[in-house]
Motif scaffolding. Structure first.
Motif, PDB file in Angstrom:
ATOM      1  N   GLU A 251       0.841  -1.211   0.000  1.00  0.00           N
ATOM      2  CA  GLU A 251       0.000   0.000   0.000  1.00  0.00           C
ATOM      3  C   GLU A 251       0.880   1.267   0.000  1.00  0.00           C
ATOM      4  OE1 GLU A 251      -2.591   1.780   3.553  1.00  0.00           O
ATOM      5  OE2 GLU A 251      -2.966  -0.351   3.205  1.00  0.00           O
ATOM      6  N   ASP A 252       1.923   1.251   0.820  1.00  0.00           N
ATOM      7  CA  ASP A 252       2.850   2.388   0.866  1.00  0.00           C
ATOM      8  C   ASP A 252       3.529   2.568  -0.493  1.00  0.00           C
ATOM      9  OD1 ASP A 252       2.333   2.357   3.620  1.00  0.00           O
ATOM     10  OD2 ASP A 252       4.092   1.107   4.020  1.00  0.00           O
ATOM     11  N   LEU A 253       3.966   1.443  -1.061  1.00  0.00           N
ATOM     12  CA  LEU A 253       4.686   1.524  -2.337  1.00  0.00           C
ATOM     13  C   LEU A 253       3.758   2.043  -3.441  1.00  0.00           C
ATOM     14  CD1 LEU A 253       6.797  -1.761  -2.064  1.00  0.00           C
ATOM     15  CD2 LEU A 253       7.629   0.601  -1.837  1.00  0.00           C
ATOM     16  N   ALA A 254       2.488   1.680  -3.377  1.00  0.00           N
ATOM     17  CA  ALA A 254       1.523   2.190  -4.359  1.00  0.00           C
ATOM     18  C   ALA A 254       1.342   3.702  -4.184  1.00  0.00           C
ATOM     19  CB  ALA A 254       0.186   1.463  -4.210  1.00  0.00           C
ATOM     20  N   ALA A 255       1.323   4.159  -2.940  1.00  0.00           N
ATOM     21  CA  ALA A 255       1.188   5.601  -2.690  1.00  0.00           C
ATOM     22  C   ALA A 255       2.397   6.345  -3.266  1.00  0.00           C
ATOM     23  CB  ALA A 255       1.061   5.861  -1.188  1.00  0.00           C
ATOM     24  N   PHE A 256       3.580   5.775  -3.109  1.00  0.00           N
ATOM     25  CA  PHE A 256       4.783   6.392  -3.677  1.00  0.00           C
ATOM     26  C   PHE A 256       4.751   6.366  -5.203  1.00  0.00           C
ATOM     27  CE2 PHE A 256       6.725   6.235   0.528  1.00  0.00           C
ATOM     28  CZ  PHE A 256       7.553   7.345   0.500  1.00  0.00           C
ATOM     29  N   ALA A 257       4.284   5.252  -5.769  1.00  0.00           N
ATOM     30  CA  ALA A 257       4.259   5.128  -7.238  1.00  0.00           C
ATOM     31  C   ALA A 257       3.445   6.254  -7.853  1.00  0.00           C
ATOM     32  CB  ALA A 257       3.709   3.761  -7.639  1.00  0.00           C
ATOM     33  N   ALA A 258       2.421   6.697  -7.131  1.00  0.00           N
ATOM     34  CA  ALA A 258       1.520   7.732  -7.662  1.00  0.00           C
ATOM     35  C   ALA A 258       2.127   9.137  -7.601  1.00  0.00           C
ATOM     36  CB  ALA A 258       0.207   7.698  -6.879  1.00  0.00           C
ATOM     37  N   LEU A 259       3.300   9.274  -6.999  1.00  0.00           N
ATOM     38  CA  LEU A 259       3.876  10.621  -6.831  1.00  0.00           C
ATOM     39  C   LEU A 259       4.731  11.080  -8.010  1.00  0.00           C
ATOM     40  CD1 LEU A 259       5.014  10.495  -3.082  1.00  0.00           C
ATOM     41  CD2 LEU A 259       2.898  11.421  -4.040  1.00  0.00           C
ATOM     42  N   ASP A 260       4.986  10.178  -8.959  1.00  0.00           N
ATOM     43  CA  ASP A 260       5.902  10.523 -10.055  1.00  0.00           C
ATOM     44  C   ASP A 260       5.335  11.658 -10.910  1.00  0.00           C
ATOM     45  OD1 ASP A 260       8.106  10.422 -11.658  1.00  0.00           O
ATOM     46  OD2 ASP A 260       7.569   8.540 -12.667  1.00  0.00           O
ATOM     47  N   GLU A 261       6.112  12.709 -11.038  1.00  0.00           N
ATOM     48  CA  GLU A 261       5.701  13.837 -11.881  1.00  0.00           C
ATOM     49  C   GLU A 261       6.568  13.929 -13.127  1.00  0.00           C
ATOM     50  OE1 GLU A 261       6.082  17.206  -9.276  1.00  0.00           O
ATOM     51  OE2 GLU A 261       4.295  16.667  -8.121  1.00  0.00           O
ATOM     52  N   GLY A 262       7.575  13.073 -13.211  1.00  0.00           N
ATOM     53  CA  GLY A 262       8.460  13.081 -14.377  1.00  0.00           C
ATOM     54  C   GLY A 262       9.183  14.396 -14.568  1.00  0.00           C
ATOM     55  N   ARG A 263       9.434  15.098 -13.489  1.00  0.00           N
ATOM     56  CA  ARG A 263      10.028  16.435 -13.589  1.00  0.00           C
ATOM     57  C   ARG A 263      11.333  16.484 -12.796  1.00  0.00           C
ATOM     58  NH1 ARG A 263       8.373  20.780 -10.796  1.00  0.00           N
ATOM     59  NH2 ARG A 263       6.602  19.633  -9.978  1.00  0.00           N
ATOM     60  N   ARG A 264      12.397  16.983 -13.468  1.00  0.00           N
ATOM     61  CA  ARG A 264      13.696  17.105 -12.803  1.00  0.00           C
ATOM     62  C   ARG A 264      13.745  18.308 -11.885  1.00  0.00           C
ATOM     63  NH1 ARG A 264      17.438  14.374 -15.666  1.00  0.00           N
ATOM     64  NH2 ARG A 264      16.753  13.790 -17.748  1.00  0.00           N
ATOM     65  N   LEU A 265      14.579  18.218 -10.848  1.00  0.00           N
ATOM     66  CA  LEU A 265      14.933  19.392 -10.055  1.00  0.00           C
ATOM     67  C   LEU A 265      16.289  19.920 -10.508  1.00  0.00           C
ATOM     68  CD1 LEU A 265      14.034  17.990  -6.518  1.00  0.00           C
ATOM     69  CD2 LEU A 265      12.726  19.639  -7.852  1.00  0.00           C
ATOM     70  N   GLY A 266      17.125  19.022 -10.975  1.00  0.00           N
ATOM     71  CA  GLY A 266      18.500  19.384 -11.326  1.00  0.00           C
ATOM     72  C   GLY A 266      18.671  19.625 -12.817  1.00  0.00           C
ATOM     73  N   PHE A 267      19.929  19.662 -13.246  1.00  0.00           N
ATOM     74  CA  PHE A 267      20.249  19.945 -14.647  1.00  0.00           C
ATOM     75  C   PHE A 267      19.791  18.824 -15.573  1.00  0.00           C
ATOM     76  CE2 PHE A 267      23.714  22.283 -12.381  1.00  0.00           C
ATOM     77  CZ  PHE A 267      23.293  23.549 -12.740  1.00  0.00           C
ATOM     78  N   ASP A 268      19.564  19.199 -16.816  1.00  0.00           N
ATOM     79  CA  ASP A 268      19.196  18.241 -17.847  1.00  0.00           C
ATOM     80  C   ASP A 268      20.467  17.773 -18.561  1.00  0.00           C
ATOM     81  OD1 ASP A 268      18.376  16.929 -20.140  1.00  0.00           O
ATOM     82  OD2 ASP A 268      16.684  18.281 -20.491  1.00  0.00           O
ATOM     83  N   PRO A 269      20.721  16.469 -18.555  1.00  0.00           N
ATOM     84  CA  PRO A 269      21.959  15.967 -19.164  1.00  0.00           C
ATOM     85  C   PRO A 269      22.077  16.248 -20.662  1.00  0.00           C
ATOM     86  CG  PRO A 269      20.625  14.150 -18.274  1.00  0.00           C
ATOM     87  CD  PRO A 269      19.918  15.423 -17.927  1.00  0.00           C
ATOM     88  N   SER A 270      20.973  16.520 -21.323  1.00  0.00           N
ATOM     89  CA  SER A 270      21.050  16.811 -22.765  1.00  0.00           C
ATOM     90  C   SER A 270      21.761  18.123 -23.020  1.00  0.00           C
ATOM     91  CB  SER A 270      19.646  16.900 -23.372  1.00  0.00           C
ATOM     92  OG  SER A 270      18.987  15.681 -23.201  1.00  0.00           O
ATOM     93  N   THR A 271      21.701  19.030 -22.074  1.00  0.00           N
ATOM     94  CA  THR A 271      22.256  20.362 -22.301  1.00  0.00           C
ATOM     95  C   THR A 271      23.349  20.738 -21.303  1.00  0.00           C
ATOM     96  OG1 THR A 271      20.415  21.192 -20.982  1.00  0.00           O
ATOM     97  CG2 THR A 271      20.186  21.322 -23.361  1.00  0.00           C
ATOM     98  N   PHE A 272      23.347  20.150 -20.124  1.00  0.00           N
ATOM     99  CA  PHE A 272      24.273  20.628 -19.100  1.00  0.00           C
ATOM    100  C   PHE A 272      25.727  20.333 -19.463  1.00  0.00           C
ATOM    101  CE2 PHE A 272      26.663  20.310 -15.100  1.00  0.00           C
ATOM    102  CZ  PHE A 272      26.555  21.637 -14.756  1.00  0.00           C
ATOM    103  N   GLY A 273      26.569  21.339 -19.257  1.00  0.00           N
ATOM    104  CA  GLY A 273      27.995  21.170 -19.551  1.00  0.00           C
ATOM    105  C   GLY A 273      28.361  21.722 -20.902  1.00  0.00           C
ATOM    106  N   GLY A 274      27.354  22.150 -21.636  1.00  0.00           N
ATOM    107  CA  GLY A 274      27.602  22.615 -22.992  1.00  0.00           C
ATOM    108  C   GLY A 274      28.328  23.942 -23.071  1.00  0.00           C
ATOM    109  N   THR A 275      28.556  24.569 -21.928  1.00  0.00           N
ATOM    110  CA  THR A 275      29.135  25.910 -21.989  1.00  0.00           C
ATOM    111  C   THR A 275      30.559  25.973 -21.433  1.00  0.00           C
ATOM    112  OG1 THR A 275      28.144  26.368 -19.849  1.00  0.00           O
ATOM    113  CG2 THR A 275      26.902  27.070 -21.783  1.00  0.00           C
ATOM    114  N   ILE A 276      31.182  24.843 -21.181  1.00  0.00           N
ATOM    115  CA  ILE A 276      32.530  24.910 -20.595  1.00  0.00           C
ATOM    116  C   ILE A 276      33.519  25.495 -21.593  1.00  0.00           C
ATOM    117  CG2 ILE A 276      32.205  23.019 -18.968  1.00  0.00           C
ATOM    118  CD1 ILE A 276      34.060  21.410 -20.976  1.00  0.00           C
TER     119      ILE A 276
END
Ligand code: A2P
Length: 276
Positions: A251-276
């Motif tokens: 039941e707990d694991l099902a509650a956690f499964a429902a929390l996924d928003e598919g949204r990053r908090l950190g940098f996106d690897p597709s673009t991060f580092g491109g400015t060194i």
């Protein structure tokens, strides 16, 4: 005692480690020593964190024998490429005051720079020379991993990626599983931002008489992940280790499964580092 996971080259890695991202170098010796005294045996740093020296000092101060420890560091973006990575690795060992590390990682793929294959060749050499017991990557997307697997010899032991209940990364986890790559979660607590106040998380915590951070870490462990919560605070450092005396139910694991928003908090690897 923190359980270990066996990496694809047979090396054992503690499933819970202490992350030192954003801890100033002059505080890191003391927080690392606190963590090791509390019972952590794995520490995750990186050249770019600027606290490898403090990490090394904390390890020395703790008195824990080196062979009981699992130390991870990472090559920074500006040091990618074969020769530069070998030099960066020497400098990291020097700052840590160690003769080897347990895991050396490419910090970001920087796909637009197209150097991670050469960088990986340097990691393969470091592994062959016994100066890191395992090698891996961070923030690699499926296409980066597929290319690395196709063009190089050693399969990464680990891909360390942003992963928490609001960004669950199911596709990458499945790919890792197919290739025996361990998934390691960074920012497992969602950077201590809103996640720990989400009502469903608070409810699961109450039910178990635990804190929100503890049930979130328990979720990572029960998914079979390696996780490295960061805290600069001694009581939270200890709290984050007290996650082995209970279990989340379906039941707990099902509650956690429902929390996924598919949204990053950190940098996106597709673009991060491109400015060194
Ligand atoms: P602090 O260092 O003051 O403890 P993540 O590992 O997901 O990046 O999260 C790290 C953030 O979460 C930091 O801001 C840290 O703050 C906070 N944090 C770490 N452990 C806990 C905890 N047990 N309870 C609440 N916040 C925590």
């Amino acid at each position: 005692q923190v359980p270990s996971i066996t990496l694809n080259n047979g090396v054992a890695m503690p499933q819970l480690g202490y992350g030192v991202w954003q801890i100033p170098d002059d505080e890191t010796a003391s927080t690392v020593a606190t963590a090791l005294e509390a019972g952590y045996r794995s520490v995750d740093t990186a050249a770019v964190y600027g606290n490898e020296k403090g990490t090394g000092r904390g390890i020395a101060r703790s008195g824990v024998p080196r062979e009981e420890l699992f130390v991870t560091t990472k090559v920074w973006n500006s040091d990618q490429g074969y020769d530069a990575t070998l030099r960066a690795f020497d400098a990291s060992l020097d700052r840590l005051g160690l003769e080897h590390v347990d895991l050396y990682l490419i910090h970001w793929p920087m796909p637009s720079h197209d150097r991670y294959i050469d960088t990986w060749r340097a990691l393969e050499k470091i592994l062959a020379d016994g100066r890191s017991r395992a090698i891996g990557v961070c923030n690699f997307r499926p296409q980066d991993l597929e290319r690395l697997l196709a063009e190089t010899d050693v399969v990464p032991a680990v891909n360390q990626i942003e992963l928490h209940p609001q960004f669950q990364q199911a596709e990458l986890r499945a790919l890792h599983e197919r290739h025996s790559i361990v998934t390691e979660s960074w920012s497992p607590l969602g950077q201590g931002r809103g996640l720990l106040e989400v009502p469903a998380v608070v409810a699961v915590a109450r039910k178990h008489g635990r804190t929100p951070a503890q049930v979130v870490l328990r979720w990572h462990l029960q998914l079979g992940l390696v996780t490295i919560p960061k805290s600069a605070n001694p009581s939270r450092i200890r709290e984050n280790l007290e996650v082995f005396g209970f279990e989340l139910d379906t039941e707990d694991l099902a509650a956690f499964a429902a929390l996924d928003e598919g949204r990053r908090l950190g940098f996106d690897p597709s673009t991060f580092g491109g400015t060194i």
